[in-house]
Design an enzyme around this catalytic site. Structure first.
Site, PDB file in Angstrom:
ATOM      1  N   TYR A   1      -0.640   8.382  -2.455  1.00  0.00           N
ATOM      2  CA  TYR A   1      -0.684   8.072  -3.883  1.00  0.00           C
ATOM      3  C   TYR A   1      -1.928   8.702  -4.528  1.00  0.00           C
ATOM      4  O   TYR A   1      -1.953   8.952  -5.722  1.00  0.00           O
ATOM      5  CB  TYR A   1      -0.755   6.553  -4.107  1.00  0.00           C
ATOM      6  N   GLY A   2      -2.950   8.933  -3.714  1.00  0.00           N
ATOM      7  CA  GLY A   2      -4.255   9.364  -4.224  1.00  0.00           C
ATOM      8  C   GLY A   2      -4.244  10.686  -4.955  1.00  0.00           C
ATOM      9  O   GLY A   2      -5.146  10.982  -5.739  1.00  0.00           O
TER      10      GLY A   2
ATOM     11  N   ASP B   1       0.864  -1.179   0.000  1.00  0.00           N
ATOM     12  CA  ASP B   1       0.000   0.000   0.000  1.00  0.00           C
ATOM     13  C   ASP B   1       0.903   1.231   0.000  1.00  0.00           C
ATOM     14  O   ASP B   1       2.103   1.140   0.260  1.00  0.00           O
ATOM     15  CB  ASP B   1      -0.886  -0.006   1.253  1.00  0.00           C
ATOM     16  N   SER B   2       0.299   2.392  -0.242  1.00  0.00           N
ATOM     17  CA  SER B   2       1.049   3.638  -0.185  1.00  0.00           C
ATOM     18  C   SER B   2       1.524   3.926   1.243  1.00  0.00           C
ATOM     19  O   SER B   2       2.455   4.694   1.434  1.00  0.00           O
ATOM     20  CB  SER B   2       0.169   4.784  -0.660  1.00  0.00           C
TER      21      SER B   2
ATOM     22  N   CYS C   1     -11.329   2.837  -0.862  1.00  0.00           N
ATOM     23  CA  CYS C   1     -10.055   3.371  -0.370  1.00  0.00           C
ATOM     24  C   CYS C   1      -9.714   2.597   0.899  1.00  0.00           C
ATOM     25  O   CYS C   1     -10.606   2.270   1.691  1.00  0.00           O
ATOM     26  CB  CYS C   1     -10.193   4.860  -0.066  1.00  0.00           C
ATOM     27  N   THR C   2      -8.418   2.324   1.051  1.00  0.00           N
ATOM     28  CA  THR C   2      -7.968   1.523   2.197  1.00  0.00           C
ATOM     29  C   THR C   2      -8.461   2.049   3.546  1.00  0.00           C
ATOM     30  O   THR C   2      -8.712   1.284   4.464  1.00  0.00           O
ATOM     31  CB  THR C   2      -6.424   1.528   2.243  1.00  0.00           C
ATOM     32  N   HIS C   3      -8.555   3.382   3.659  1.00  0.00           N
ATOM     33  CA  HIS C   3      -8.859   3.978   4.963  1.00  0.00           C
ATOM     34  C   HIS C   3     -10.345   3.968   5.319  1.00  0.00           C
ATOM     35  O   HIS C   3     -10.702   4.086   6.483  1.00  0.00           O
ATOM     36  CB  HIS C   3      -8.383   5.429   4.993  1.00  0.00           C
TER      37      HIS C   3
ATOM     38  N   CYS D   1      -3.661  -1.051  -2.089  1.00  0.00           N
ATOM     39  CA  CYS D   1      -3.967   0.359  -2.343  1.00  0.00           C
ATOM     40  C   CYS D   1      -4.942   0.469  -3.521  1.00  0.00           C
ATOM     41  O   CYS D   1      -4.661  -0.035  -4.615  1.00  0.00           O
ATOM     42  CB  CYS D   1      -2.659   1.079  -2.669  1.00  0.00           C
ATOM     43  N   ASN D   2      -6.072   1.118  -3.288  1.00  0.00           N
ATOM     44  CA  ASN D   2      -7.062   1.275  -4.358  1.00  0.00           C
ATOM     45  C   ASN D   2      -6.500   2.087  -5.513  1.00  0.00           C
ATOM     46  O   ASN D   2      -6.742   1.791  -6.680  1.00  0.00           O
ATOM     47  CB  ASN D   2      -8.318   1.966  -3.824  1.00  0.00           C
ATOM     48  N   THR D   3      -5.746   3.151  -5.176  1.00  0.00           N
ATOM     49  CA  THR D   3      -5.203   4.012  -6.227  1.00  0.00           C
ATOM     50  C   THR D   3      -4.226   3.219  -7.105  1.00  0.00           C
ATOM     51  O   THR D   3      -4.282   3.293  -8.332  1.00  0.00           O
ATOM     52  CB  THR D   3      -4.502   5.240  -5.607  1.00  0.00           C
TER      53      THR D   3
ATOM     54  N   GLU E   1      -6.491   8.395   9.793  1.00  0.00           N
ATOM     55  CA  GLU E   1      -5.139   8.301  10.369  1.00  0.00           C
ATOM     56  C   GLU E   1      -5.079   8.980  11.732  1.00  0.00           C
ATOM     57  O   GLU E   1      -4.327   8.573  12.615  1.00  0.00           O
ATOM     58  CB  GLU E   1      -4.119   8.919   9.410  1.00  0.00           C
TER      59      GLU E   1
HETATM   60  N1  DGL Z   1      -4.055   3.766   0.022  1.00  0.00           N
HETATM   61  C1  DGL Z   1      -4.725   4.793  -0.728  1.00  0.00           C
HETATM   62  C2  DGL Z   1      -5.908   4.172  -1.470  1.00  0.00           C
HETATM   63  O1  DGL Z   1      -6.465   3.175  -1.082  1.00  0.00           O
HETATM   64  C3  DGL Z   1      -5.184   5.925   0.173  1.00  0.00           C
HETATM   65  C4  DGL Z   1      -4.060   6.782   0.693  1.00  0.00           C
HETATM   66  C5  DGL Z   1      -3.266   7.474  -0.410  1.00  0.00           C
HETATM   67  O2  DGL Z   1      -3.784   8.428  -1.041  1.00  0.00           O
HETATM   68  O3  DGL Z   1      -2.165   7.044  -0.670  1.00  0.00           O
HETATM   69  O4  DGL Z   1      -6.305   4.693  -2.488  1.00  0.00           O
END
Ligand code: DGL
Length: 275
Positions: A42-43, A10-11, A184-186, A73-75, A152
Protein backbone atom coordinates in the site's frame (compact mmCIF):
# COMPACT_ATOMS: atom_id res chain seq x y z
CA UNK A 1 -18.49 -7.47 28.27
CA UNK A 2 -18.49 -8.66 24.67
CA UNK A 3 -17.44 -12.01 23.23
CA UNK A 4 -17.04 -10.58 19.72
CA UNK A 5 -13.58 -10.59 18.13
CA UNK A 6 -11.30 -7.63 17.45
CA UNK A 7 -10.80 -7.08 13.69
CA UNK A 8 -7.35 -6.04 12.52
CA UNK A 9 -6.14 -5.39 9.00
CA UNK A 10 -2.97 -4.63 7.10
CA UNK A 11 -1.80 -4.57 3.50
CA UNK A 12 -0.12 -7.93 4.15
CA UNK A 13 1.91 -9.69 6.76
CA UNK A 14 3.43 -6.65 8.53
CA UNK A 15 0.40 -5.98 10.73
CA UNK A 16 1.25 -9.16 12.61
CA UNK A 17 3.65 -6.98 14.65
CA UNK A 18 0.54 -5.16 15.90
CA UNK A 19 -1.34 -8.43 16.42
CA UNK A 20 1.62 -9.75 18.44
CA UNK A 21 1.42 -6.76 20.80
CA UNK A 22 -2.35 -7.02 20.98
CA UNK A 23 -2.13 -10.71 21.95
CA UNK A 24 0.37 -9.77 24.68
CA UNK A 25 -1.71 -6.90 26.03
CA UNK A 26 -5.19 -8.50 25.88
CA UNK A 27 -4.51 -12.27 25.58
CA UNK A 28 -8.13 -13.04 26.45
CA UNK A 29 -9.42 -11.52 23.20
CA UNK A 30 -10.23 -13.32 19.94
CA UNK A 31 -8.87 -11.60 16.84
CA UNK A 32 -9.61 -11.77 13.13
CA UNK A 33 -6.62 -10.66 11.08
CA UNK A 34 -6.95 -9.61 7.43
CA UNK A 35 -3.85 -9.31 5.23
CA UNK A 36 -4.44 -7.97 1.72
CA UNK A 37 -1.57 -10.03 0.31
CA UNK A 38 -2.85 -9.91 -3.28
CA UNK A 39 -2.62 -6.09 -3.37
CA UNK A 40 0.37 -5.33 -1.09
CA UNK A 41 2.22 -2.93 -0.98
CA UNK A 42 0.00 0.00 0.00
CA UNK A 43 2.97 2.27 0.73
CA UNK A 44 3.55 3.08 -2.94
CA UNK A 45 -0.14 3.51 -3.92
CA UNK A 46 -2.27 6.65 -4.15
CA UNK A 47 -4.45 7.69 -1.19
CA UNK A 48 -7.64 7.07 -3.22
CA UNK A 49 -6.65 3.48 -3.91
CA UNK A 50 -5.68 2.81 -0.28
CA UNK A 51 -8.97 4.34 0.93
CA UNK A 52 -10.94 2.06 -1.44
CA UNK A 53 -9.05 -1.06 -0.36
CA UNK A 54 -9.49 -0.16 3.32
CA UNK A 55 -13.22 0.32 2.83
CA UNK A 56 -13.59 -3.11 1.21
CA UNK A 57 -11.67 -4.86 3.99
CA UNK A 58 -13.53 -3.01 6.75
CA UNK A 59 -16.89 -4.08 5.22
CA UNK A 60 -15.70 -7.69 5.14
CA UNK A 61 -14.65 -7.57 8.81
CA UNK A 62 -17.84 -5.82 9.93
CA UNK A 63 -19.82 -8.69 8.36
CA UNK A 64 -17.86 -11.02 10.68
CA UNK A 65 -19.31 -9.05 13.62
CA UNK A 66 -16.15 -7.52 15.10
CA UNK A 67 -16.43 -5.25 18.15
CA UNK A 68 -13.51 -2.94 17.27
CA UNK A 69 -11.33 -2.40 14.20
CA UNK A 70 -7.57 -1.91 14.37
CA UNK A 71 -6.01 -0.40 11.25
CA UNK A 72 -2.55 -1.93 11.70
CA UNK A 73 -1.21 -0.56 8.42
CA UNK A 74 0.42 2.84 8.88
CA UNK A 75 -0.27 3.82 5.27
CA UNK A 76 -3.98 2.96 5.59
CA UNK A 77 -4.12 4.71 8.98
CA UNK A 78 -2.53 7.78 7.42
CA UNK A 79 -5.10 8.17 4.64
CA UNK A 80 -8.25 6.14 5.42
CA UNK A 81 -8.92 6.64 9.14
CA UNK A 82 -11.39 9.57 8.91
CA UNK A 83 -13.48 7.71 6.30
CA UNK A 84 -13.49 4.49 8.37
CA UNK A 85 -14.43 6.34 11.57
CA UNK A 86 -17.28 8.10 9.80
CA UNK A 87 -18.71 5.00 8.18
CA UNK A 88 -18.26 2.13 10.65
CA UNK A 89 -20.53 1.22 13.58
CA UNK A 90 -17.58 0.15 15.81
CA UNK A 91 -14.60 2.03 17.34
CA UNK A 92 -11.68 2.33 14.90
CA UNK A 93 -8.09 2.52 16.19
CA UNK A 94 -5.24 3.50 13.88
CA UNK A 95 -1.53 3.33 14.60
CA UNK A 96 -0.68 7.01 13.99
CA UNK A 97 -2.28 8.71 17.01
CA UNK A 98 -0.90 6.23 19.60
CA UNK A 99 2.60 6.51 18.07
CA UNK A 100 2.43 10.31 17.96
CA UNK A 101 1.30 10.49 21.59
CA UNK A 102 4.17 8.33 22.76
CA UNK A 103 6.68 10.38 20.74
CA UNK A 104 5.48 13.65 22.25
CA UNK A 105 5.73 12.16 25.74
CA UNK A 106 9.22 10.79 25.08
CA UNK A 107 11.01 13.75 23.45
CA UNK A 108 13.16 16.05 25.56
CA UNK A 109 14.95 17.88 22.74
CA UNK A 110 11.65 18.63 20.96
CA UNK A 111 13.00 17.12 17.72
CA UNK A 112 11.20 13.96 16.67
CA UNK A 113 12.06 11.78 13.69
CA UNK A 114 9.41 9.78 11.81
CA UNK A 115 10.14 6.98 9.35
CA UNK A 116 7.56 5.14 7.23
CA UNK A 117 6.53 4.19 3.71
CA UNK A 118 6.47 6.83 0.97
CA UNK A 119 2.66 7.02 1.27
CA UNK A 120 2.75 7.56 5.03
CA UNK A 121 5.46 10.22 4.87
CA UNK A 122 3.80 11.99 1.91
CA UNK A 123 0.52 12.20 3.85
CA UNK A 124 2.25 14.07 6.75
CA UNK A 125 -0.19 12.25 9.06
CA UNK A 126 2.40 11.70 11.82
CA UNK A 127 3.63 15.30 11.64
CA UNK A 128 0.05 16.58 11.91
CA UNK A 129 -0.77 14.27 14.82
CA UNK A 130 2.42 15.26 16.69
CA UNK A 131 1.90 19.00 16.07
CA UNK A 132 -1.71 18.71 17.23
CA UNK A 133 -0.49 17.36 20.56
CA UNK A 134 2.42 19.80 20.88
CA UNK A 135 2.90 22.50 18.21
CA UNK A 136 6.41 23.31 19.44
CA UNK A 137 7.82 19.87 18.54
CA UNK A 138 9.80 19.80 15.27
CA UNK A 139 9.28 16.74 13.09
CA UNK A 140 11.78 15.41 10.57
CA UNK A 141 10.25 12.69 8.39
CA UNK A 142 11.95 10.26 6.05
CA UNK A 143 10.60 7.39 3.90
CA UNK A 144 12.58 4.13 4.28
CA UNK A 145 10.96 1.84 1.68
CA UNK A 146 13.73 -0.78 1.60
CA UNK A 147 13.13 -1.72 5.24
CA UNK A 148 9.93 -3.52 4.15
CA UNK A 149 11.54 -6.15 1.87
CA UNK A 150 14.46 -6.52 4.29
CA UNK A 151 12.08 -7.40 7.13
CA UNK A 152 10.11 -9.82 4.93
CA UNK A 153 13.32 -11.52 3.83
CA UNK A 154 14.42 -11.87 7.46
CA UNK A 155 17.46 -9.66 6.81
CA UNK A 156 17.06 -7.78 10.03
CA UNK A 157 20.50 -8.11 11.60
CA UNK A 158 23.12 -8.31 8.84
CA UNK A 159 25.46 -5.95 7.01
CA UNK A 160 22.90 -5.06 4.29
CA UNK A 161 20.37 -4.06 6.94
CA UNK A 162 23.01 -2.03 8.79
CA UNK A 163 24.19 -0.24 5.62
CA UNK A 164 20.61 0.55 4.58
CA UNK A 165 19.81 1.86 8.04
CA UNK A 166 22.93 4.05 8.02
CA UNK A 167 22.05 5.56 4.63
CA UNK A 168 18.44 6.25 5.61
CA UNK A 169 18.98 7.42 9.16
CA UNK A 170 22.25 9.35 9.15
CA UNK A 171 20.50 12.61 8.33
CA UNK A 172 17.99 12.17 11.19
CA UNK A 173 20.75 11.28 13.59
CA UNK A 174 22.76 14.38 12.63
CA UNK A 175 19.67 16.58 12.96
CA UNK A 176 19.60 15.74 16.67
CA UNK A 177 16.35 13.79 16.94
CA UNK A 178 16.07 12.17 20.37
CA UNK A 179 12.92 10.19 19.53
CA UNK A 180 12.25 8.16 16.40
CA UNK A 181 8.81 6.85 15.45
CA UNK A 182 8.88 3.49 13.67
CA UNK A 183 5.93 4.44 11.48
CA UNK A 184 5.55 1.23 9.48
CA UNK A 185 4.37 -2.24 10.43
CA UNK A 186 7.66 -3.84 9.40
CA UNK A 187 10.11 -1.55 11.17
CA UNK A 188 9.84 -2.99 14.71
CA UNK A 189 11.60 -6.07 13.32
CA UNK A 190 14.61 -3.91 12.48
CA UNK A 191 14.68 -2.27 15.91
CA UNK A 192 18.13 -3.64 16.73
CA UNK A 193 19.97 -2.16 13.73
CA UNK A 194 17.94 1.06 13.86
CA UNK A 195 18.91 1.48 17.54
CA UNK A 196 22.56 0.80 16.71
CA UNK A 197 22.61 3.51 14.02
CA UNK A 198 20.64 6.09 16.01
CA UNK A 199 22.62 5.54 19.22
CA UNK A 200 21.58 4.87 22.80
CA UNK A 201 20.33 8.42 23.43
CA UNK A 202 17.45 8.02 20.96
CA UNK A 203 14.11 6.54 22.07
CA UNK A 204 12.48 4.30 19.46
CA UNK A 205 8.69 4.53 19.46
CA UNK A 206 6.99 1.32 18.40
CA UNK A 207 3.50 2.27 17.23
CA UNK A 208 2.40 -1.37 17.64
CA UNK A 209 2.92 -1.34 21.42
CA UNK A 210 1.11 1.96 21.86
CA UNK A 211 -1.77 0.86 19.64
CA UNK A 212 -2.29 -2.32 21.69
CA UNK A 213 -2.45 -0.21 24.85
CA UNK A 214 -5.00 2.14 23.24
CA UNK A 215 -7.17 -0.84 22.22
CA UNK A 216 -7.06 -2.21 25.78
CA UNK A 217 -8.05 1.21 27.19
CA UNK A 218 -11.00 1.60 24.80
CA UNK A 219 -12.32 -1.92 25.45
CA UNK A 220 -12.03 -1.38 29.20
CA UNK A 221 -13.70 1.99 29.04
CA UNK A 222 -16.57 0.64 26.94
CA UNK A 223 -16.81 -2.48 29.13
CA UNK A 224 -16.15 -4.73 26.13
CA UNK A 225 -13.18 -6.69 27.53
CA UNK A 226 -13.50 -10.45 27.92
CA UNK A 227 -12.72 -11.97 31.35
CA UNK A 228 -8.97 -12.20 31.99
CA UNK A 229 -9.11 -15.97 32.56
CA UNK A 230 -10.06 -16.51 28.89
CA UNK A 231 -7.58 -17.43 26.14
CA UNK A 232 -8.23 -15.76 22.80
CA UNK A 233 -8.18 -17.48 19.39
CA UNK A 234 -6.65 -15.92 16.29
CA UNK A 235 -7.99 -16.34 12.76
CA UNK A 236 -6.33 -15.12 9.59
CA UNK A 237 -7.70 -14.14 6.19
CA UNK A 238 -5.58 -13.26 3.18
CA UNK A 239 -6.35 -12.35 -0.44
CA UNK A 240 -3.55 -14.31 -2.15
CA UNK A 241 -2.55 -17.96 -1.71
CA UNK A 242 -1.55 -18.31 1.97
CA UNK A 243 1.89 -19.96 1.53
CA UNK A 244 3.98 -16.74 1.55
CA UNK A 245 1.94 -15.24 4.38
CA UNK A 246 2.43 -18.38 6.48
CA UNK A 247 6.18 -18.48 5.83
CA UNK A 248 6.87 -14.81 6.60
CA UNK A 249 4.12 -14.62 9.24
CA UNK A 250 5.65 -17.39 11.30
CA UNK A 251 8.86 -15.36 11.32
CA UNK A 252 6.98 -12.24 12.47
CA UNK A 253 5.05 -14.10 15.18
CA UNK A 254 7.79 -16.52 16.19
CA UNK A 255 6.11 -19.58 14.67
CA UNK A 256 2.66 -19.25 16.20
CA UNK A 257 0.44 -18.71 13.17
CA UNK A 258 -2.77 -20.79 13.07
CA UNK A 259 -5.06 -21.60 10.14
CA UNK A 260 -5.06 -19.12 7.28
CA UNK A 261 -8.07 -18.71 4.97
CA UNK A 262 -7.86 -17.33 1.48
CA UNK A 263 -10.74 -15.04 0.65
CA UNK A 264 -11.86 -13.06 -2.37
CA UNK A 265 -13.30 -9.69 -1.42
CA UNK A 266 -15.60 -9.70 -4.45
CA UNK A 267 -17.60 -12.78 -3.57
CA UNK A 268 -16.34 -13.59 -0.05
CA UNK A 269 -15.62 -17.17 -1.14
CA UNK A 270 -13.43 -18.83 1.49
CA UNK A 271 -10.87 -21.57 1.00
CA UNK A 272 -8.77 -22.97 3.84
CA UNK A 273 -5.14 -23.95 4.09
CA UNK A 274 -3.53 -25.36 7.22
CA UNK A 275 0.00 -24.37 8.09
N1 DGL B 1 1.86 -2.12 6.10
C1 DGL B 1 2.51 -1.01 5.45
C2 DGL B 1 2.62 0.15 6.44
O1 DGL B 1 2.64 -0.02 7.63
C3 DGL B 1 3.88 -1.41 4.93
C4 DGL B 1 3.83 -2.32 3.73
C5 DGL B 1 3.13 -1.71 2.53
O2 DGL B 1 3.70 -0.79 1.88
O3 DGL B 1 2.02 -2.10 2.26
O4 DGL B 1 2.68 1.28 6.01
Amino acid sequence: MSWQAIGIFDSGVGGLTVLRELARTVPQEDTIYFGDTARVPYGTKSPDTVVRYSQEIASFLIKLDIKLLVVACNTASAVALPMLRRSLPVPVVGVIEPGAKKAVEATRSGIVGVIGTSGTIRSSAYSRAIKKLNPSVSVIARPCPLFVPLAEEGWIDNEIARMTARLYLEELQKAGVDTLVLGCTHYPLLKKVIAEVMGSGVTLVDSAEETARTVADILKQKKLLRPEAEQGNHHYYVTDVPAGFIRVGNRFLGGKLGDVYQVSLEDCRIETEKD
